[in-house]
Design a protein around this motif. Sequence first.
Motif, PDB file in Angstrom:
ATOM      1  N   ALA A  59      30.567  52.352  38.936  1.00 32.89           N
ATOM      2  CA  ALA A  59      29.771  53.481  39.422  1.00 32.89           C
ATOM      3  C   ALA A  59      28.470  53.633  38.628  1.00 32.89           C
ATOM      4  O   ALA A  59      27.422  53.966  39.196  1.00 32.89           O
ATOM      5  N   ARG A  60      28.515  53.363  37.323  1.00 33.98           N
ATOM      6  CA  ARG A  60      27.321  53.505  36.477  1.00 33.98           C
ATOM      7  C   ARG A  60      26.332  52.369  36.664  1.00 33.98           C
ATOM      8  O   ARG A  60      25.157  52.493  36.315  1.00 33.98           O
ATOM      9  N   SER A  61      26.785  51.244  37.164  1.00 33.99           N
ATOM     10  CA  SER A  61      25.933  50.054  37.219  1.00 33.99           C
ATOM     11  C   SER A  61      24.834  50.195  38.261  1.00 33.99           C
ATOM     12  O   SER A  61      25.007  50.834  39.302  1.00 33.99           O
ATOM     13  N   LYS A  62      23.693  49.583  37.960  1.00 35.58           N
ATOM     14  CA  LYS A  62      22.566  49.546  38.894  1.00 35.58           C
ATOM     15  C   LYS A  62      22.250  48.124  39.339  1.00 35.58           C
ATOM     16  O   LYS A  62      21.718  47.910  40.416  1.00 35.58           O
ATOM     17  N   THR A  63      22.550  47.149  38.498  1.00 36.95           N
ATOM     18  CA  THR A  63      22.303  45.747  38.837  1.00 36.95           C
ATOM     19  C   THR A  63      23.611  44.980  38.682  1.00 36.95           C
ATOM     20  O   THR A  63      24.235  45.004  37.613  1.00 36.95           O
ATOM     21  N   GLU A  99      21.976  54.104  50.151  1.00 39.15           N
ATOM     22  CA  GLU A  99      22.177  55.283  49.325  1.00 39.15           C
ATOM     23  C   GLU A  99      22.863  54.956  47.999  1.00 39.15           C
ATOM     24  O   GLU A  99      22.862  55.777  47.072  1.00 39.15           O
ATOM     25  N   VAL A 100      23.440  53.766  47.889  1.00 38.17           N
ATOM     26  CA  VAL A 100      24.130  53.380  46.655  1.00 38.17           C
ATOM     27  C   VAL A 100      23.135  52.992  45.563  1.00 38.17           C
ATOM     28  O   VAL A 100      23.375  53.180  44.374  1.00 38.17           O
ATOM     29  N   CYS A 105      21.786  43.645  43.999  1.00 35.84           N
ATOM     30  CA  CYS A 105      22.901  42.698  44.062  1.00 35.84           C
ATOM     31  C   CYS A 105      22.375  41.267  43.934  1.00 35.84           C
ATOM     32  O   CYS A 105      21.484  40.853  44.688  1.00 35.84           O
ATOM     33  N   PHE A 106      22.930  40.518  42.988  1.00 38.01           N
ATOM     34  CA  PHE A 106      22.533  39.134  42.749  1.00 38.01           C
ATOM     35  C   PHE A 106      23.747  38.223  42.933  1.00 38.01           C
ATOM     36  O   PHE A 106      24.814  38.505  42.386  1.00 38.01           O
ATOM     37  N   VAL A 107      23.574  37.131  43.676  1.00 43.98           N
ATOM     38  CA  VAL A 107      24.694  36.225  43.932  1.00 43.98           C
ATOM     39  C   VAL A 107      24.293  34.789  43.588  1.00 43.98           C
ATOM     40  O   VAL A 107      23.110  34.446  43.576  1.00 43.98           O
ATOM     41  N   PRO A 108      25.276  33.927  43.313  1.00 43.27           N
ATOM     42  CA  PRO A 108      24.958  32.572  42.839  1.00 43.27           C
ATOM     43  C   PRO A 108      24.380  31.664  43.922  1.00 43.27           C
ATOM     44  O   PRO A 108      24.753  31.739  45.091  1.00 43.27           O
ATOM     45  N   LYS A 109      23.488  30.800  43.482  1.00 43.26           N
ATOM     46  CA  LYS A 109      23.009  29.680  44.288  1.00 43.26           C
ATOM     47  C   LYS A 109      23.115  28.435  43.409  1.00 43.26           C
ATOM     48  O   LYS A 109      22.486  28.352  42.354  1.00 43.26           O
ATOM     49  N   ASP A 145      23.845  44.796  34.694  1.00 41.86           N
ATOM     50  CA  ASP A 145      24.838  45.699  34.103  1.00 41.86           C
ATOM     51  C   ASP A 145      26.235  45.111  34.159  1.00 41.86           C
ATOM     52  O   ASP A 145      27.027  45.281  33.231  1.00 41.86           O
ATOM     53  N   ILE A 146      26.539  44.439  35.268  1.00 37.28           N
ATOM     54  CA  ILE A 146      27.872  43.876  35.507  1.00 37.28           C
ATOM     55  C   ILE A 146      27.711  42.507  36.137  1.00 37.28           C
ATOM     56  O   ILE A 146      26.814  42.297  36.955  1.00 37.28           O
ATOM     57  N   VAL A 147      28.582  41.574  35.767  1.00 34.56           N
ATOM     58  CA  VAL A 147      28.692  40.313  36.484  1.00 34.56           C
ATOM     59  C   VAL A 147      30.165  40.140  36.869  1.00 34.56           C
ATOM     60  O   VAL A 147      31.039  40.151  36.000  1.00 34.56           O
ATOM     61  N   VAL A 148      30.422  40.020  38.175  1.00 38.58           N
ATOM     62  CA  VAL A 148      31.778  39.846  38.696  1.00 38.58           C
ATOM     63  C   VAL A 148      31.986  38.360  38.966  1.00 38.58           C
ATOM     64  O   VAL A 148      31.270  37.765  39.774  1.00 38.58           O
ATOM     65  N   VAL A 149      32.949  37.777  38.272  1.00 38.97           N
ATOM     66  CA  VAL A 149      33.136  36.330  38.341  1.00 38.97           C
ATOM     67  C   VAL A 149      34.487  35.980  38.969  1.00 38.97           C
ATOM     68  O   VAL A 149      35.454  36.732  38.839  1.00 38.97           O
ATOM     69  N   PRO A 150      34.556  34.822  39.614  1.00 38.19           N
ATOM     70  CA  PRO A 150      35.834  34.311  40.102  1.00 38.19           C
ATOM     71  C   PRO A 150      36.495  33.462  39.022  1.00 38.19           C
ATOM     72  O   PRO A 150      35.956  33.291  37.918  1.00 38.19           O
ATOM     73  N   GLY A 151      37.623  32.919  39.342  1.00 38.98           N
ATOM     74  CA  GLY A 151      38.313  32.011  38.428  1.00 38.98           C
ATOM     75  C   GLY A 151      39.648  31.648  39.036  1.00 38.98           C
ATOM     76  O   GLY A 151      40.078  32.237  40.030  1.00 38.98           O
ATOM     77  N   LEU A 152      40.310  30.704  38.431  1.00 39.70           N
ATOM     78  CA  LEU A 152      41.616  30.289  38.935  1.00 39.70           C
ATOM     79  C   LEU A 152      42.752  30.970  38.183  1.00 39.70           C
ATOM     80  O   LEU A 152      43.788  31.290  38.758  1.00 39.70           O
ATOM     81  N   ALA A 153      42.555  31.216  36.877  1.00 35.93           N
ATOM     82  CA  ALA A 153      43.607  31.860  36.084  1.00 35.93           C
ATOM     83  C   ALA A 153      42.969  32.632  34.943  1.00 35.93           C
ATOM     84  O   ALA A 153      41.883  32.283  34.457  1.00 35.93           O
ATOM     85  N   PHE A 154      43.679  33.686  34.509  1.00 38.12           N
ATOM     86  CA  PHE A 154      43.197  34.548  33.428  1.00 38.12           C
ATOM     87  C   PHE A 154      44.398  34.980  32.593  1.00 38.12           C
ATOM     88  O   PHE A 154      45.530  34.994  33.079  1.00 38.12           O
TER      89      PHE A 154
END
Length: 227
Positions: free
Chosen positions: A55-59, A85-86, A90-94, A144-153
Amino acid sequence: MASTAVARGLRTMAGMDKSAVRKMVRERLRAMSAEALAGSSAMACKNLLQSSSFARSKTVGIYVFCERLREVDTWPVLEHCFRSEVEKHCFVPKIDPSRGTAALLEICARRDLEEGAKGILEPSDSMPSGAPRKNALDSDTPLDIVVVPGLAFDREGNRLGRGGGYYDRLLQGVFQRCAEKQWPRPLLIALAFEEQILDEIPMDAHDMPVDVVVTPSQWIDCQTRCR
């Protein structure tokens, strides 16, 4: 609700290497029905969207869902970011397969994406106006945040990818930009199914851990940096 055994983390046998762990987790994901994948994805995204950190993130840097990889579907989060309104960028990988690297380009809508490397949706090179897209790796605004995928954590934030190394190198680029600009590092968040949480996974020195792992039933704070 996940079973107790899964919620606590799947056990890995001592001495398992990355290849063996990847095979084990892929088998677990293949065993999940389409309905289970969709339902669990929705719950994981809901947990992320309802968090104060998001909620706090802007980027926001975030991966684009690829169905054949059987990963958490990020479209609910992307569509949320697209709402005017949000007020989130939003930045996504290339991916650049020839160099083994990736950029993080800004998008504003689903129409900004096209099929790219490995059949995954990626941003087109230019905005509809013809101007080049903003790249978070040379932007004057920190992520502010980077949301990453992965196979295991695991619960320490260790992340096992799919073997390409793209996200490890991408995150190194993000951190380098932060160092150059004297910015705080973004919060690294992984979206995962319960079936992807292990007691322990093998790691190498170059592997990049995450700060938080968000599953359908858990918010696993690995680094105590977020609340």
